[in-house]
Design a protein around this motif. Structure first.
Motif, PDB file in Angstrom:
ATOM      1  N   ALA A  27       2.131   0.675 -10.542  1.00 21.16           N
ATOM      2  CA  ALA A  27       1.301   0.009  -9.537  1.00 21.16           C
ATOM      3  C   ALA A  27       1.063  -1.445  -9.917  1.00 21.16           C
ATOM      4  O   ALA A  27       1.055  -2.341  -9.054  1.00 21.16           O
ATOM      5  N   ALA A  49       4.152  -3.346  -9.046  1.00 16.01           N
ATOM      6  CA  ALA A  49       4.268  -3.556  -7.603  1.00 16.01           C
ATOM      7  C   ALA A  49       3.415  -4.752  -7.165  1.00 16.01           C
ATOM      8  O   ALA A  49       3.858  -5.594  -6.376  1.00 16.01           O
ATOM      9  N   MET A 103      -7.033   4.416  -7.695  1.00 12.13           N
ATOM     10  CA  MET A 103      -6.035   5.413  -8.071  1.00 12.13           C
ATOM     11  C   MET A 103      -6.714   6.498  -8.885  1.00 12.13           C
ATOM     12  O   MET A 103      -7.582   6.220  -9.713  1.00 12.13           O
ATOM     13  N   ARG A 163      -6.984  -1.463  -4.916  1.00  8.26           N
ATOM     14  CA  ARG A 163      -6.478  -0.104  -4.762  1.00  8.26           C
ATOM     15  C   ARG A 163      -7.148   0.821  -5.778  1.00  8.26           C
ATOM     16  O   ARG A 163      -7.197   0.522  -6.969  1.00  8.26           O
ATOM     17  N   ILE A 186      -6.829  -2.795  -9.570  1.00 10.21           N
ATOM     18  CA  ILE A 186      -6.548  -1.366  -9.599  1.00 10.21           C
ATOM     19  C   ILE A 186      -7.741  -0.684 -10.247  1.00 10.21           C
ATOM     20  O   ILE A 186      -8.016  -0.900 -11.438  1.00 10.21           O
ATOM     21  N   THR A 221      -0.163   3.986 -13.339  1.00 11.33           N
ATOM     22  CA  THR A 221      -0.808   2.675 -13.284  1.00 11.33           C
ATOM     23  C   THR A 221       0.168   1.540 -13.558  1.00 11.33           C
ATOM     24  O   THR A 221       0.146   0.503 -12.883  1.00 11.33           O
ATOM     25  N   SER A 225       0.830  -1.198   0.000  1.00  9.01           N
ATOM     26  CA  SER A 225       0.000   0.000   0.000  1.00  9.01           C
ATOM     27  C   SER A 225       0.869   1.255   0.000  1.00  9.01           C
ATOM     28  O   SER A 225       0.613   2.209  -0.749  1.00  9.01           O
ATOM     29  N   SER A 251      10.278   6.466  -4.709  1.00  5.76           N
ATOM     30  CA  SER A 251       9.497   5.568  -5.563  1.00  5.76           C
ATOM     31  C   SER A 251      10.361   4.936  -6.653  1.00  5.76           C
ATOM     32  O   SER A 251      10.184   3.759  -6.993  1.00  5.76           O
ATOM     33  N   ILE A 262       2.624   1.822  -3.405  1.00  5.86           N
ATOM     34  CA  ILE A 262       1.754   2.404  -4.430  1.00  5.86           C
ATOM     35  C   ILE A 262       1.492   3.879  -4.130  1.00  5.86           C
ATOM     36  O   ILE A 262       1.435   4.715  -5.043  1.00  5.86           O
ATOM     37  N   GLU A 265       2.259   6.902  -6.662  1.00  4.88           N
ATOM     38  CA  GLU A 265       1.274   7.925  -7.044  1.00  4.88           C
ATOM     39  C   GLU A 265       1.798   9.337  -6.787  1.00  4.88           C
ATOM     40  O   GLU A 265       1.575  10.245  -7.584  1.00  4.88           O
TER      41      GLU A 265
END
Length: 325
Positions: free
Chosen positions: A140, A143, A124, A122, A90, A137, A29, A42, A32, A36
């Motif tokens: 994510a 990940a 986004m 999640r 997502i 995206t 979590s 990141s 991500i 973002e």
């Protein structure tokens, strides 16, 4: 020995990637969230995770608002879980103009999955992306892939023809449509028709479902660029869980087809090229923008343009020439 969460809390930011690989949901979590927000850490997180990606099947779910994409995703995820597969979801939502966060929160429609440890959901925000997908995206997805998810759903915001960006993130793209949208033909042409590997007519118990199926099939036949794979058109009633197993069978058939014919490898190669260019464009754009903002030149350029002493094209050309010397 400290519990995993406490170890993570006391560790350095770099430990987030390691904890993701160890199956820590909190770390996923936070990873991500970092992606973002485009935090400095990141990039390091993604560098650590990247060698562990490339295993998950990515399914894009797209279509107009109100087509029941979230409900269908929920039912499909449950079916995959019955088969012992782990699932990542997502949900791409419109971005709040105030907080910058996702404002629809499609997870509300998937509340029944939240207690399942084998599912990670999640939402986004699009963050200004016009293609229905968040700019981050792809990261994510990676990940969740590194976390160990077998199948990852990417459900788009549902904004019409600009949904075509889904093909950059998905191995298989499913277009969800419903009867009664008014001009059905208009809804399924120009972009949407070309990106669909599988077409789904949801709410098939409503009037006009059979007519919509015929129209989709007609347009597929008239497309003129048909290849070996002919996209199937499946009818489902998602809220009653009718037709979901048959739909998944078609999706798996498509995945087997693109895998056996080398198309999957081609799609992932193109995705990697697009990703490199996207990162380059983003980094260079951010660098240049920051430079002219910090030294106040942006305001000067704006005033000159307003006074018609120059124009935006000349300004951009001059800035690029200067920065790329």
């Amino acid at each position: 020995m400290l519990p995993p969460v406490l170890c993570f809390e006391r560790g350095r930011d770099m430990d987030i990637a390691e904890e993701v690989l160890n199956g820590n949901r909190l770390a996923l979590s936070r990873a991500i969230t970092s992606i973002e927000n485009e935090d400095e850490k990141s990039t390091e997180i993604m560098k650590r995770l990247y060698p562990h990606t490339g295993h998950a099947f990515v399914l894009g779910v797209t279509g107009p608002p109100g087509a029941g994409k979230s409900t269908l995703t929920d039912k499909m995820a449950r079916e995959y879980r019955k088969r012992g597969m782990t699932v990542g979801i997502i949900a791409i939502d419109p971005t709040s103009p105030f907080s910058g966060g996702a404002i629809l929160g499609d997870r509300i429609r998937m509340n029944g999955l939240t207690l399942d440890e084998g599912v990670f959901i999640r939402s986004m925000g699009t963050r200004g992306s016009l293609g229905g997908l968040s700019h981050k995206t792809a990261d994510a997805v990676k990940a969740m892939d590194a976390f160990g998810k077998d199948i990852i759903f990417v459900e788009t915001v549902g904004v019409g023809q600009s949904e075509v960006d889904i093909v950059k993130a998905a191995d298989t793209t499913m277009v969800v449509l419903i009867p009664g949208m008014g001009d059905d033909i208009q809804a399924i042409k120009a972009g949407i028709l070309e990106i669909g590997d599988v077409f789904t007519v949801n709410k098939a118990d409503h009037d006009g479902a059979d007519k919509l199926v015929r129209e989709i099939n007609m347009m597929l036949d008239l497309d003129g660029v048909m290849k070996d794979w002919r996209p199937p058109v499946e009818k489902v009633i998602a809220n009653q869980n009718i037709g979901v197993k048959e739909l998944i069978a078609q999706i798996e058939k498509h995945y087997d087809y693109i895998k056996s014919n080398g198309i999957l490898a081609e799609r992932r190669t193109k995705r990697t090229k697009d990703e490199i260019l996207d990162i380059l464009g983003s980094r260079i754009g951010s660098y240049i923008t920051q430079k002219i903002v910090d030294d106040g030149r942006l305001d000067d350029y704006v005033e000159q343009i307003k006074a018609r002493k120059t124009d935006p094209y000349t300004v951009v050309g001059n800035v690029l020439d200067e920065m790329l010397k």
